[in-house]
Motif scaffolding. Structure first.
Motif, PDB file in Angstrom:
ATOM      1  N   GLU A   8      -3.020  -1.620  -1.947  1.00 21.18           N
ATOM      2  CA  GLU A   8      -2.255  -1.370  -0.726  1.00 21.18           C
ATOM      3  C   GLU A   8      -1.461  -2.599  -0.305  1.00 21.18           C
ATOM      4  O   GLU A   8      -0.359  -2.474   0.225  1.00 21.18           O
ATOM      5  N   SER A  56      -7.619   6.209  -2.815  1.00 23.15           N
ATOM      6  CA  SER A  56      -7.144   5.833  -1.488  1.00 23.15           C
ATOM      7  C   SER A  56      -7.304   7.001  -0.518  1.00 23.15           C
ATOM      8  O   SER A  56      -7.415   8.152  -0.930  1.00 23.15           O
ATOM      9  N   LYS A  59      -2.392   9.052   3.625  1.00 24.27           N
ATOM     10  CA  LYS A  59      -1.503   8.119   4.325  1.00 24.27           C
ATOM     11  C   LYS A  59      -0.803   8.748   5.523  1.00 24.27           C
ATOM     12  O   LYS A  59      -0.253   8.047   6.353  1.00 24.27           O
TER      13      LYS A  59
END
Length: 129
Positions: A8, A56, A59
């Motif tokens: 990131e 992840s 977002k």
């Protein structure tokens, strides 16, 4: 191996598609061999050596992926993004609107493959390196 935080941090330097090749080099140096990104929320699964995996978190709020794929419009929008004319969020919105569900990147072959909701390959691109 690599962490999501390291990836990131590298991704934070990407302002447009023009920055993508440098990002790929950086995460490859971290040990990432491939990754798969889902347009609906941009969560990504990264793969490394010895079956190492890291995923992840989403977002953004989920986007709706169009049922029909508009390959010509997608390619036009992709080219615009690669020239630095749109940011990442706009690119993801464009992907969703043109029926692109995900993309996979192979950091050894330097390819990025875009897929529709049915899992069909829509476009394979070589990543400059």
């Amino acid at each position: 191996m690599f962490t999501i935080e390291q990836i990131e941090t590298a991704h934070a330097q990407v302002k447009s598609g023009a920055d993508f090749p440098d990002y790929i080099k950086e995460i490859k140096n971290l040990g990432v061999q491939s990754f798969e990104t889902w347009v609906k929320d941009s969560h990504t699964e990264y793969l490394g050596e010895n079956d190492f995996r890291a995923e992840s978190k989403p977002k953004y709020a989920e986007l709706t992926i169009a049922d029909d794929t508009d390959k010509e419009t997608f390619i036009k929008q992709l080219k615009s993004h690669q020239k630095g004319e749109t940011d990442y969020m706009k690119f993801c919105e464009d992907c969703a609107a043109t029926g692109i569900e995900k993309w996979t990147v192979d950091l050894n072959a330097y390819t990025c493959i875009y897929y529709d909701r049915a899992g069909n390959e829509i476009l394979t691109e070589e990543i400059p390196h």
